[in-house]
Motif scaffolding. Structure first.
Motif, PDB file in Angstrom:
ATOM      1  N   GLY A  26       1.248   9.838  -0.965  1.00 25.47           N
ATOM      2  CA  GLY A  26       0.778  11.134  -0.482  1.00 25.47           C
ATOM      3  C   GLY A  26      -0.172  11.823  -1.437  1.00 25.47           C
ATOM      4  N   SER A  27      -0.052  11.509  -2.721  1.00 27.26           N
ATOM      5  CA  SER A  27      -0.951  12.103  -3.711  1.00 27.26           C
ATOM      6  C   SER A  27      -2.176  11.220  -3.965  1.00 27.26           C
ATOM      7  N   GLY A  28      -2.320  10.162  -3.167  1.00 29.94           N
ATOM      8  CA  GLY A  28      -3.473   9.276  -3.305  1.00 29.94           C
ATOM      9  C   GLY A  28      -3.282   8.147  -4.287  1.00 29.94           C
ATOM     10  N   GLY A  29      -2.075   8.027  -4.848  1.00 34.24           N
ATOM     11  CA  GLY A  29      -1.797   6.963  -5.799  1.00 34.24           C
ATOM     12  C   GLY A  29      -1.438   5.655  -5.112  1.00 34.24           C
ATOM     13  N   ARG A  30      -1.299   4.628  -5.908  1.00 37.94           N
ATOM     14  CA  ARG A  30      -0.875   3.314  -5.439  1.00 37.94           C
ATOM     15  C   ARG A  30       0.387   2.931  -6.183  1.00 37.94           C
TER      16      ARG A  30
END
Length: 146
Positions: A26-30
């Motif tokens: 959701g925070s754009g991380g992987r």
């Protein structure tokens, strides 16, 4: 580098891992999810597809043509072919390769608490490593206890 130790006492891996994955993605991380056992990797794969009936977390098991494109990748080893900077060790085994990530989640239950304690102590002497220990309280909420 931050290592979060999650002591699974009340909630099983099947509930905790999707929550962590949702926050990371959701925070754009992987996220790289590591488990040595093929049966556990299959279980994690199924959990991520079905944890919420109306949605799923985009992911795959490693070894496919599209590994580099996967927001979450399930693998047997700590090799972030998807470019992940976050790793979840979900089989109770600590791996020092996790220290190459920005953040590591070490999930363990009562069966692997001895190994988790050993890892906790060993990481206490490592430069640049911030350790956090999380346990559920009697109401089921996560509380940082160390």
């Amino acid at each position: 580098m931050q290592v979060d130790f999650y002591h699974l006492t009340m909630a099983p891996l099947d509930r905790v891992l999707p929550s962590i994955a949702e926050k990371i993605l959701g925070s754009g991380g992987r996220l790289l999810i590591v488990a040595e056992d093929p049966a556990l990797r299959t279980r994690v794969d199924q959990v991520l597809w079905s944890h919420q009936p109306a949605s799923f977390l985009p992911h795959a098991q490693s070894g496919g043509d599209w590994d580099a494109e996967q927001p979450a990748l399930i693998a047997a080893t700590v090799a972030p072919t998807n470019g992940a900077r976050n790793v979840a060790l979900v089989d109770g085994l600590w791996r020092d390769e996790a220290l190459e990530f920005e953040r590591a989640f070490h999930l363990f239950d009562e069966d692997s608490i001895g190994a988790a304690r050993t890892a906790w102590r060993a990481l206490g002497d490592r430069e640049g490593v911030e350790r956090r220990y999380w346990r559920q309280d009697e109401n089921g909420r996560w509380a940082q206890v160390a």
